[in-house]
Design a protein around this motif. Structure first.
Motif, PDB file in Angstrom:
ATOM      1  N   ASN A 116       0.843  -1.190   0.000  1.00  0.00           N
ATOM      2  CA  ASN A 116       0.000   0.000   0.000  1.00  0.00           C
ATOM      3  C   ASN A 116       0.883   1.247   0.000  1.00  0.00           C
ATOM      4  O   ASN A 116       1.843   1.337   0.773  1.00  0.00           O
ATOM      5  N   GLY A 117       0.568   2.179  -0.869  1.00  0.00           N
ATOM      6  CA  GLY A 117       1.365   3.398  -0.935  1.00  0.00           C
ATOM      7  C   GLY A 117       0.663   4.474  -1.739  1.00  0.00           C
ATOM      8  O   GLY A 117      -0.399   4.247  -2.343  1.00  0.00           O
ATOM      9  N   ASN A 118       1.265   5.646  -1.750  1.00  0.00           N
ATOM     10  CA  ASN A 118       0.718   6.770  -2.504  1.00  0.00           C
ATOM     11  C   ASN A 118       1.218   6.703  -3.937  1.00  0.00           C
ATOM     12  O   ASN A 118       2.358   7.079  -4.227  1.00  0.00           O
ATOM     13  N   VAL A 120       0.432   8.415  -6.492  1.00  0.00           N
ATOM     14  CA  VAL A 120       0.658   9.736  -7.092  1.00  0.00           C
ATOM     15  C   VAL A 120       2.087  10.194  -6.803  1.00  0.00           C
ATOM     16  O   VAL A 120       2.797  10.679  -7.692  1.00  0.00           O
ATOM     17  N   GLY A 121       2.523  10.004  -5.555  1.00  0.00           N
ATOM     18  CA  GLY A 121       3.879  10.406  -5.179  1.00  0.00           C
ATOM     19  C   GLY A 121       4.936   9.618  -5.923  1.00  0.00           C
ATOM     20  O   GLY A 121       5.964  10.177  -6.348  1.00  0.00           O
ATOM     21  N   THR A 145      -1.471  16.383 -12.011  1.00  0.00           N
ATOM     22  CA  THR A 145      -2.335  15.408 -11.369  1.00  0.00           C
ATOM     23  C   THR A 145      -3.600  16.081 -10.836  1.00  0.00           C
ATOM     24  O   THR A 145      -3.563  17.253 -10.442  1.00  0.00           O
ATOM     25  N   GLU A 148      -3.515  14.869  -4.997  1.00  0.00           N
ATOM     26  CA  GLU A 148      -2.176  14.866  -4.435  1.00  0.00           C
ATOM     27  C   GLU A 148      -1.827  13.536  -3.783  1.00  0.00           C
ATOM     28  O   GLU A 148      -0.653  13.233  -3.580  1.00  0.00           O
ATOM     29  N   GLU A 149      -2.867  12.740  -3.463  1.00  0.00           N
ATOM     30  CA  GLU A 149      -2.598  11.472  -2.793  1.00  0.00           C
ATOM     31  C   GLU A 149      -3.666  10.445  -3.135  1.00  0.00           C
ATOM     32  O   GLU A 149      -4.853  10.764  -3.202  1.00  0.00           O
ATOM     33  N   LYS A 150      -3.227   9.219  -3.383  1.00  0.00           N
ATOM     34  CA  LYS A 150      -4.136   8.100  -3.629  1.00  0.00           C
ATOM     35  C   LYS A 150      -3.458   6.846  -3.092  1.00  0.00           C
ATOM     36  O   LYS A 150      -2.516   6.326  -3.689  1.00  0.00           O
ATOM     37  N   ILE A 151      -3.927   6.384  -1.930  1.00  0.00           N
ATOM     38  CA  ILE A 151      -3.347   5.200  -1.308  1.00  0.00           C
ATOM     39  C   ILE A 151      -3.991   3.957  -1.911  1.00  0.00           C
ATOM     40  O   ILE A 151      -5.209   3.799  -1.876  1.00  0.00           O
ATOM     41  N   ASP A 186      -8.044  10.660 -11.260  1.00  0.00           N
ATOM     42  CA  ASP A 186      -8.704   9.846 -10.238  1.00  0.00           C
ATOM     43  C   ASP A 186     -10.090   9.443 -10.725  1.00  0.00           C
ATOM     44  O   ASP A 186     -10.945  10.299 -10.963  1.00  0.00           O
TER      45      ASP A 186
END
Length: 297
Positions: A116-118, A120-121, A145, A148-151, A186
């Motif tokens: 599991n991670g971001n 996008v980063g 994008t 800024e974040e999508k786990i 997204d």
């Protein structure tokens, strides 16, 4: 007294049986041949990788020695020859790695290491890491994008291979002064990653073959761009291993857009050793050098 019996159907069944047996024999031979070929590719790939790693390691030590002794100069012939050797080692390493990945996929040994991670980063870091490489070809790289974040769960190494391959392909087929856009969208249940360029594009009748293994748009011996015809096939396999899909839209003379769509999901993670940012950066720089090795001389 004469008795006659029609045996046409019996003869036909016997012929069908013989035909089925022959087809089965051919199928078994083909499967055996495919198994032998896969084993051969796996063995020869590893055999090639061992001496290649020794040569590459020696070159890296040579570079460190020259730099530590303050004799590193781009105009120096020794440095220039060392760079040429390293570049070609990276090119061979890329081919060998691709062959190993193909044999793993064909034999069912290629597995995802989902974490599991971001996402996008990660994609942003990859895009920023290759920015200097792209600018050296007088091409502008733009990252954008929606979020800024999508786990979500994904295999970071395979995702990196996917993005690097698509960007390197875009660089190959985009002339100086062109532009490459890397965008993330997204879609709630999925995430879309777009790599779009305004390069030479792909002929309409070639769009169906670009993801086929060992197939290239330009098959001539004098083609302008190096490549083994494996990269996009592997990209498609890695995307599908994630349960996603990849699409391409292109107009000849105007550019191409590759869209990777990955489903959003989470996995239960075990405790793991945390790598430092320096380790991650160093590993990424080497992977970039390998993936971009057939662009820069």
């Amino acid at each position: 007294m004469c008795i006659g019996r029609d045996i046409t159907e019996k003869k036909r069944m016997e012929q069908l049986k013989k035909y089925a047996e022959e087809r089965m024999r051919i199928l078994n031979e083909a499967m055996q041949y495919e198994k032998i070929k896969t084993e051969f590719l796996a063995n020869i790939s590893h055999e090639l990788r061992t001496p290649l790693n020794v040569i590459l390691g020696a070159l890296q030590l040579l570079d460190l020695n020259m730099k530590s002794n303050l004799i590193y100069d781009k105009e120096n012939k020794l440095n220039r020859y060392s760079a040429i050797m390293k570049q070609n080692c990276y090119r061979l390493l890329r081919i060998v790695n691709n062959l190993i990945d193909i044999t793993k996929i064909d034999s069912g040994f290629s597995k995802l290491n989902l974490k599991n991670g971001n996402i996008v980063g990660i994609v942003e870091d990859i895009a920023l890491s290759v920015a200097d490489y792209v600018e050296n070809k007088s091409i502008q790289l733009i990252f954008d994008t929606e979020i800024e974040e999508k786990i979500m769960a994904f295999d970071a190494d395979k995702l990196e291979r996917i993005i690097l391959n698509l960007i390197s392909n875009a660089v190959k087929f985009t002339p100086a002064g062109g532009m490459i856009n890397v965008n993330i969208y997204d879609c709630i249940d999925s995430i879309k990653i777009s790599v779009k360029d305004n390069g030479i594009g792909i002929p309409k009748d070639k769009l169906e073959i670009i993801f086929q293994r060992f197939r290239q748009v330009d098959k001539s011996l004098t083609r302008n761009h190096e490549g083994s015809g494996i990269g996009l096939s592997l990209v498609k396999s890695f995307v599908e291993m994630h349960g996603g899909k990849i699409e391409v839209y292109s107009t000849e003379g105007e550019g191409s857009e590759f869209i990777v769509e990955l489903p959003v999901r989470l996995v239960e993670e075990e405790e793991e050793t945390i790598s430092t940012n320096d380790d991650i950066f160093s590993a990424r720089i080497q992977r970039i050098s390998v993936e971009f090795s057939d662009i820069y001389s």
